[in-house]
Design a protein around this motif. Sequence first.
Motif, PDB file in Angstrom:
ATOM      1  N   UNK A   1      30.079  29.790  21.573  1.00  0.00           N
ATOM      2  CA  UNK A   1      31.288  29.354  22.262  1.00  0.00           C
ATOM      3  C   UNK A   1      31.018  29.274  23.781  1.00  0.00           C
ATOM      4  N   UNK A   2      31.661  28.301  24.387  1.00  0.00           N
ATOM      5  CA  UNK A   2      31.499  28.106  25.827  1.00  0.00           C
ATOM      6  C   UNK A   2      32.840  28.409  26.507  1.00  0.00           C
ATOM      7  N   UNK A   3      32.800  29.178  27.579  1.00  0.00           N
ATOM      8  CA  UNK A   3      34.044  29.423  28.310  1.00  0.00           C
ATOM      9  C   UNK A   3      33.880  29.118  29.792  1.00  0.00           C
ATOM     10  N   UNK A   4      34.881  28.390  30.320  1.00  0.00           N
ATOM     11  CA  UNK A   4      34.842  28.072  31.759  1.00  0.00           C
ATOM     12  C   UNK A   4      35.650  29.100  32.532  1.00  0.00           C
ATOM     13  N   UNK A   5      35.087  29.557  33.640  1.00  0.00           N
ATOM     14  CA  UNK A   5      35.750  30.558  34.469  1.00  0.00           C
ATOM     15  C   UNK A   5      35.593  30.168  35.932  1.00  0.00           C
ATOM     16  N   UNK A   6      36.386  30.794  36.766  1.00  0.00           N
ATOM     17  CA  UNK A   6      36.151  30.670  38.202  1.00  0.00           C
ATOM     18  C   UNK A   6      35.777  32.041  38.720  1.00  0.00           C
ATOM     19  N   UNK A   7      34.662  32.125  39.395  1.00  0.00           N
ATOM     20  CA  UNK A   7      34.251  33.423  39.934  1.00  0.00           C
ATOM     21  C   UNK A   7      35.183  33.798  41.085  1.00  0.00           C
ATOM     22  N   UNK A   8      35.703  35.028  41.049  1.00  0.00           N
ATOM     23  CA  UNK A   8      36.587  35.470  42.132  1.00  0.00           C
ATOM     24  C   UNK A   8      35.939  36.589  42.954  1.00  0.00           C
ATOM     25  N   UNK A   9      34.630  36.730  42.803  1.00  0.00           N
ATOM     26  CA  UNK A   9      33.968  37.813  43.529  1.00  0.00           C
ATOM     27  C   UNK A   9      33.817  37.522  45.023  1.00  0.00           C
ATOM     28  N   UNK A  10      33.993  36.270  45.431  1.00  0.00           N
ATOM     29  CA  UNK A  10      34.009  35.958  46.861  1.00  0.00           C
ATOM     30  C   UNK A  10      34.786  34.658  47.065  1.00  0.00           C
ATOM     31  N   UNK A  11      35.123  34.314  48.322  1.00  0.00           N
ATOM     32  CA  UNK A  11      35.984  33.152  48.554  1.00  0.00           C
ATOM     33  C   UNK A  11      35.385  31.801  48.139  1.00  0.00           C
ATOM     34  N   UNK A  12      34.094  31.749  47.828  1.00  0.00           N
ATOM     35  CA  UNK A  12      33.492  30.481  47.406  1.00  0.00           C
ATOM     36  C   UNK A  12      34.111  29.949  46.119  1.00  0.00           C
ATOM     37  N   UNK A  13      34.453  30.859  45.222  1.00  0.00           N
ATOM     38  CA  UNK A  13      35.103  30.468  43.979  1.00  0.00           C
ATOM     39  C   UNK A  13      34.283  29.530  43.109  1.00  0.00           C
ATOM     40  N   UNK A  14      33.048  29.894  42.803  1.00  0.00           N
ATOM     41  CA  UNK A  14      32.182  29.020  41.999  1.00  0.00           C
ATOM     42  C   UNK A  14      32.749  28.809  40.597  1.00  0.00           C
TER      43      UNK A  14
END
Lengths: 118, 325
Positions: A1-14
């Motif tokens: 399974x593939x899941x899309x996320x937004x990284x919130x560990x810094x303001x870049x938001x990858x």
Amino acid sequence: MIKKLTCIACPQGCPLIAEIGQGRVSKVSGNKCPKGEEYAKQEIENPQRVLTSTILTQGLALKMAPVRTNKPIPKNKILEAMSEIKKLRLNRPVKVDEVIIENFMELGVDLITTRTVD
Amino acid sequence: MISRDLVIVGGGPAGLAAALAAYENGVKDILLLERDQYLGGILNQCIHPGFGLQYFKAELTGPQYAERFIQKINHIKEIEVSLKSLVVHLTKEKALTYIKPGAMQTLTAKALIMGTGCRERTREMIQIPGTRPAGIFPAGLAQKLINIEGLLPGREVVIIGSGDIGLIMARRFTLEGAQVKAVIEIQKESRGLIRNVVQCLDDFNLPLYLRHKILKIHGKDRVEKVTVAEVDDKLQEIPGTRFELACDTVLISVGLIPENELIEMAGVAMDEKTNSPESSELSTTSIPGLWVCGNAYKIYDVVDGVTRDSAQAGKLAAEYLRNLP
Ligand code: SF4
């Protein structure tokens, strides 16, 4: 399974893509730094957030003393933690980063102040 | 008239960083003026985490970030801090007048750094037709009411605009037990950081309506509801998309604008569009020996950038003072 996320560990938001097998993350891409991979694993396997709020003071210079958990707590404990924090009263002067409650809700984190309140 | 080597107006993150850097670069007479009764500026009400990732390599809350600077400043006797001190007049010769309880003082600054911050945009407010009931707040004011005053301004909230403060407040209201009905953003994307959309809205399943606008605020004494509609590429209402949301509170979070009345009064050349000084190099203005830093210079996404650039302004001021005849 593939899941899309937004990284919130810094303001870049990858934007991250996590590949998941048997409930565990096997591969992460899209992250610009190693923290992104860590975040994706944590977020899928056991999502956690730092909680910040305020507690009412009695007889101090500020009416509200800001507090936080010194480490993230499980996301599903946030609302319960809020009601615990609402019950608290602070009636002694505190320094910044002073522990108010050790091992808060048995979660292995401390509830600490985030501002000096005289 | 009294003359001081370096005067800094504003004791928020910009002024604090500028003062420290100026001191570290050799300035021995610094006066820091702050209108509030505490140093720290807007950081004091920003109790959420997200500060210091670049500068301290740690995720701090606003007050924690501020205290790291305040504690240093309090130990430096060359930096005189004057609280409850509001600057009311400034000339191009860098003569400034400030009032504080029981006193009014005029002095000249050999070098002057303005760290006066910004205020919330409210222009769009005027374009929202409807009544003028109680219950409409700029998001930052609601933040102050909850986090500093301990008051909850409403129970059912609609947020207009998806600026960072609005997103942060959506979470804060939710944690305090209020119901956030919607965040309404006219553009295609959030104005705030994507991480704030994730951790403030998505975490709590709060709806973000992109390409929507508020057509009307209803209510006689208190806000009762708002009318919302989807918009097209020209930001015009798409017929047939109207709906209503019952609420008792509307927050406005449509961006920030530098606060620069004092330098304007002194005759600094201004860029009217951004309300910031015309500037050839970071923090410089058309008046020699006068710098503007922090959100008064330009609106920053994160405070770490304010600290870095304001420290540079402090350094420039120190150099300028060294080179004075
Ligand atoms: S992957 Fe690294 S750079 Fe990208 S948002 Fe996460 S922490 Fe920031």
